[in-house]
Design a protein around this motif. Sequence first.
Motif, PDB file in Angstrom:
ATOM      1  N   UNK A   8       0.699  -0.944   0.473  1.00 53.30           N
ATOM      2  CA  UNK A   8      -0.155   0.327   0.235  1.00 53.30           C
ATOM      3  C   UNK A   8       1.061   0.698  -0.262  1.00 53.30           C
ATOM      4  N   UNK A   9       0.709   2.194  -0.932  1.00 53.71           N
ATOM      5  CA  UNK A   9       1.405   3.641  -1.356  1.00 53.71           C
ATOM      6  C   UNK A   9       1.532   4.188  -0.220  1.00 53.71           C
ATOM      7  N   UNK A  10       1.265   3.757   1.122  1.00 50.99           N
ATOM      8  CA  UNK A  10       1.876   5.177   2.619  1.00 50.99           C
ATOM      9  C   UNK A  10       2.681   4.463   3.179  1.00 50.99           C
ATOM     10  N   UNK A  11       1.776   2.703   3.014  1.00 59.21           N
ATOM     11  CA  UNK A  11       2.712   2.189   4.473  1.00 59.21           C
ATOM     12  C   UNK A  11       4.428   1.284   3.239  1.00 59.21           C
ATOM     13  N   UNK A  12       4.340   1.933   2.076  1.00 56.13           N
ATOM     14  CA  UNK A  12       5.456   1.862   1.433  1.00 56.13           C
ATOM     15  C   UNK A  12       6.535   2.924   2.243  1.00 56.13           C
ATOM     16  N   UNK A  13       5.611   3.671   1.891  1.00 50.74           N
ATOM     17  CA  UNK A  13       6.561   5.281   2.220  1.00 50.74           C
ATOM     18  C   UNK A  13       7.301   4.734   3.744  1.00 50.74           C
ATOM     19  N   UNK A  14       6.244   4.961   4.432  1.00 48.68           N
ATOM     20  CA  UNK A  14       6.872   4.637   6.053  1.00 48.68           C
ATOM     21  C   UNK A  14       7.969   3.113   6.185  1.00 48.68           C
ATOM     22  N   UNK A  15       7.435   2.273   5.628  1.00 50.59           N
ATOM     23  CA  UNK A  15       9.361   0.995   5.102  1.00 50.59           C
ATOM     24  C   UNK A  15      10.311   1.573   4.635  1.00 50.59           C
TER      25      UNK A  15
END
Lengths: 159, 441
Positions: B179-186
Amino acid sequence: MKFSDKFEKRFTEMLAHYPTPRSVLVPTLLYAQDEVGYLSDEVIAELANRLSLTELDVRNVISYYSMLTTKPRGKFNVQVCTNIACMLRGGEELMEHCEQKLGIGNKGTTADGVFTLEEVECIGACSWAPAVQVNYDFHENLTPAKLDKVLDECRKRIG
Amino acid sequence: MADLVSHPDEVKVVSKRFGQGAVNIDRYLELDGYKAVQKALTMQPDEIINLVKNSGLRGRGGAGFNTGLKWSFVPKQSAKPKYILCNGDESEPGTCKDRLIFEHDPHAIIEGVMIAGLAVGAQTGYIYVRGEYRYLLEIVQKAIADAYAKGFLGKNIFDSGKTFDIYWHGGAGAYEVGEESALMESLEGKRGIPRIRPPFPAVVGLWGGPTVINNAETLASVPHILLGGAEWYANLGSPKNGGTRLFCLSGNLNKPGVYELPMGYSLKKMIYEVGGGIPNGRKLKGVVPGGSSVAILTADEVNADVAMDFDAMLKAGSMLGSGGVVVLDDTACIVNFALRTIKFYKHESCGWCIPCREGTDWLQKTLIRFHSGGGVKKDIDNMYYLAENMLGRTFCPLGDAAAMPVIAFVKKFRQEFEDHLDGKPCPFAKHSGAQQSPVMA
Ligand SMILES: Cc1cc2nc3c(=O)[nH]c(=O)nc-3n(C[C@H](O)[C@H](O)[C@H](O)COP(=O)(O)O)c2cc1C
Ligand code: SF4
Ligand code: FES
């Protein structure tokens, strides 16, 4: 705490890729785990220290990612996919076959420390199902007999 | 290494270089490699964006958003650096296509990232590869290094005076991180908990800078569009659904595999012709047409024929999703299939919001009990009701992704659920023997 030169080189290189040091954390944890076998207290303390994070911070991240583990595993981590595409082509039977052959259940490790068995979610091999990953190696279009061969090969490799 | 397949109906664009040795940068150059980015360097950013917009390319990660339009949301001026983030987390069950691009044509992804960067004025790109794909991460690392060695990346790319850097990044096992925003968090070194939107990533993304997040296949399509033109690409597909797509055919088929077919291709033909039909003289029961998170289509719905594009699929009551086409024959147990589906979402839920965390847990518990023979009649309605109440009430679309298939299973295959009632053995398989969980009040 000593990692390999390769690890150190990669670590230094990665730090330069991001505006914040913490960004290296997830891939670095996996690389560290590959070297040590699991994320020991020592590894956690070392990486927390290097990245100016608390150990709790690091543990918090570790607990989120399914490939990361704080417990030692067997030399070969046999990851059987039983998700939908594999299930339709015998993934559940493969899992049962492994349980019987290795005499362990999901997340169990054989007494000799050679194999750990893990039931995993989709590993991106759906069109070649059923699939199993042993450490990082993909084995696809499997039958119990083919999987036996793969496991026997593993045993041979450690002599 | 995954096997390649082919079928005469295929239109090879993204898969054109598969099996051609294009991981080697010199071979890639022989096969028209890095021509598209050089063309992009002669164009104005708006020209690139309009070209991609008009090509009708829609995101191959699942949601199907027009790619050019997404790029146009990035502000021209920004105090913070802008970024391109390639999503190679590929974890939606039924989906195994990005893997082939990374394996056979990694430079196409690099080129796509560069072109996206030129279009929105970013100078840095990241390619995120899921942790399980270690061999692909190594291919990507080498491809990036080779591109730097040739001077295609770094300072003054192709003597343009422009700078562009690309870095690799590896995950460690998490579907939600796709998921795009979780990807950034990761990527920022955290747990993959989604961010609240707005602000959207195009405005506030990685380290607060405007960020374009695109699927690996989307980005790999871009160089072909630059060279072939918007009209050519648009005409390959169906109205508003430009181009071709890698469809991952799996399940009970004679010839499963990843095939590149035009958008709008018939689902029926995909199953009976391209996929070689159902083995062992069995009958089709249903098809999950877009990865595990979409509603199943029954055999009747498939045989009535549906076009495989984003709009037609939506009209048919399902979604085109990630391109994973999972085929079930008449020996598959829908209750067990539903259980496998929900087990996955339960496992992958990040736990941030209650409808998703508790909903998937209850659905899993109910389905385990149900499939092992302990179901009661009201479970069926309860599951339906529970799933319906998860819809639209979660922080990110994972909650919907878990609920939508369950709703469809119960609605379209109610009889199969009823056939499991009253301690009757599963009509299709052996009992799972799993422990019984309490009945929902
Ligand atoms: C739970 C969840 C998982 C996702 N997983 C992926 C994934 O693995 N790969 C991907 O490209 N997109 C995934 N997406 C979609 C991304 O959020 C995003 O929309 C996509 O990467 C945008 O690229 P596109 O416009 O090129 O499709 C996922 C979305 C959700 C809600
Ligand atoms: S819907 Fe699920 S995965 Fe998404 S934020 Fe909520 S709990 Fe996390
Ligand atoms: S479902 Fe097993 S690899 Fe995708």
